[in-house]
Design an enzyme around this catalytic site. Sequence first.
Site, short mmCIF file in Angstrom:
data_model
loop_
_atom_site.label_atom_id
_atom_site.label_comp_id
_atom_site.label_asym_id
_atom_site.label_seq_id
_atom_site.Cartn_x
_atom_site.Cartn_y
_atom_site.Cartn_z
N LYS B 81 0.86 -1.18 0.00
CA LYS B 81 0.00 0.00 0.00
C LYS B 81 0.90 1.23 0.00
O LYS B 81 1.93 1.24 0.68
CB LYS B 81 -0.89 -0.04 1.25
CG LYS B 81 -1.92 1.08 1.33
CD LYS B 81 -2.82 0.90 2.55
CE LYS B 81 -3.90 1.97 2.63
NZ LYS B 81 -4.82 1.77 3.78
N SER B 156 -9.72 1.94 2.81
CA SER B 156 -8.81 2.70 1.97
C SER B 156 -7.78 1.84 1.22
O SER B 156 -7.20 2.32 0.26
CB SER B 156 -8.07 3.73 2.82
OG SER B 156 -7.22 3.09 3.74
N SER B 180 -9.98 -0.50 6.93
CA SER B 180 -9.37 -0.30 5.61
C SER B 180 -8.68 -1.51 5.02
O SER B 180 -8.30 -1.49 3.85
CB SER B 180 -8.38 0.87 5.66
OG SER B 180 -9.07 2.09 5.65
#
Lengths: 95, 497
Positions: B81, B156, B180
């Site tokens: 990420k 997210s 997330s």
Amino acid sequence: MALSQNEIQRIAHLARIELDDAMLPHLQRQLGSIFGMIDTLSKVDTDGVTPMAHAQPLALPLRDDEVTEPDRRDHYQQGAPAVQDGLYLVPKVIE
Amino acid sequence: MSLPNAAHTTVTELAAGLATKRFSALELTDGLLAKIAAAQPVLNAFVSVDPDGARAAAKAADAARAKGEGGSLTGIPIAHKDLFMTEGLRTTCSSKMLEHFVAPYDAHVVTALKQAGTVLLGKTAMDEFAMGSSTETSFFGVVRNPWQPDFVPGGSSGGAAVAVAAGLVPAATGSDTGGSIRQPSSFCGVTGIKPTYGICSRHGMIAFASSLDQAGPIARSAEDCALLLTAMAGHDARDATSLPHPKEDYRRELVKPAAAKPLAGVRVGLPEIFFGDGVDALVVAAVEAALAELRALGAVTVPVALPNIGYSVPIYYVLAPAEASSNLSRLDGVRYGHRAARYTDLLDMYKKSRAEGFGDEVKRRVLVGTYVLSHGYYDAYYLKAQKVRRLIADDYQAAFALCDVILGPTVPTTAPRLGTQSQDPIKMYLNDIFTIGANMAGLPAMSVPCGFAPNGLPIGLQLQGPYFSEARLLNIAHRFQQVTDWHRRAPKEVGHA
């Protein structure tokens, strides 16, 4: 709870974010609904409850007072918008 | 050589292929890099791809394996990420503020997975600074759900979940502040775990809400998550909140031979609110079908109560913005990140740099956070929210006196259509109602694929457990995955290599 547009500009100043006045009505509606949701918390009885700041009750760990980091200033400053002689450059603050 | 399709292949199976020299890490890497390039125009899962670095790491992995060295992750391609700092590789948090930021050092998790021999292919897109549940707030454009490209992937960690679901990487890292990892895993039909707070060091993971943020893996199966988490976890003195918890092998329960009733005696707690009003009937039906499977494996169900869980969303929108407003104050255009081209003085430079660098959702949350921390409001909002946080954590402790794990849907719905929630933040925020509680209490929790809606979108179930119960959660998920194939389904391939 409704925030006035003046209040929003005051917070934006504290947060150091420039806000265009044209954004204010929209932002006022959105913040109003967010705080409307947050205000439901007032219904919860929290008398005598200890606030929980963290997921684990950890004491701040201490370490020996010794140098562990090498000098990597030049490396760290490579991404800075403006540097000179190892210093970060900003607009003049003191006349 | 025949390259397996990573969309259908687990890390464990890929590792076996590497070990038996059915294909090399370099071949695997090149195959996936081509797939990423083909899928990128449609899915937009990546912010940066690093073909040169990946090929070099793959060659090193092949050399290690040729010498008989390396472990179960040597040569396995992964993606991080884009909030994990990667030295020499751009780390943007999907924000204009950090569009050109090249990290000066690796995050702890990045180092750990590098040492385990993984091959980093690139950095995945996310909601800007991890603030969102749809990956629509990325400065680099929306990310699409590979099952239905007109729908959001969740967020997210949307890019990470999409990359795994679409078979662009077999595993990826994510971070979870209010759901997330779990919510995009649910929306994309993959498996993801947020461990106990403090298990994975936050060193070098760009902070959103420090008391809630926790890293974890997203992969196809629970077994793969266990492999990744074993490599990622561990005490790190550079993060003052990293727990001095001994290293664990999170696969230890999974590798035991399957008994007829592998979950015999496991008490699964069902909070009524997880199955109540506002939860899609389709989602409830899929989770109840999964419960029947778990009962067949020997688990028993018990009712439990989480009476204050409904307040998790309002306290999240006090605590997370408060911590974010503090964390993001470092982004001032002085030491790194975006600096406005024109300004009059220092104050104006700060204000313009931040106005230009942050997107609307980030600004909104920084404003909320600044307000709740400001003079005269601290007790009414911040302190109040911290007290309700305690009540929620206590509810979980009471529930875990009656059960070993809590089960429910990960999200009340399947993925919404793109663009349908950005105008109504409250609606988007309420999607996180089942996931936030675990962050508030710091508990481990995971999402496991358990079905599909008629429109083809995946449904996920969530398991939440007591502190340090990761191995148990992963084992329950693994036993479920041994008798189901939801995690084996893959969306139609997009783009062409």
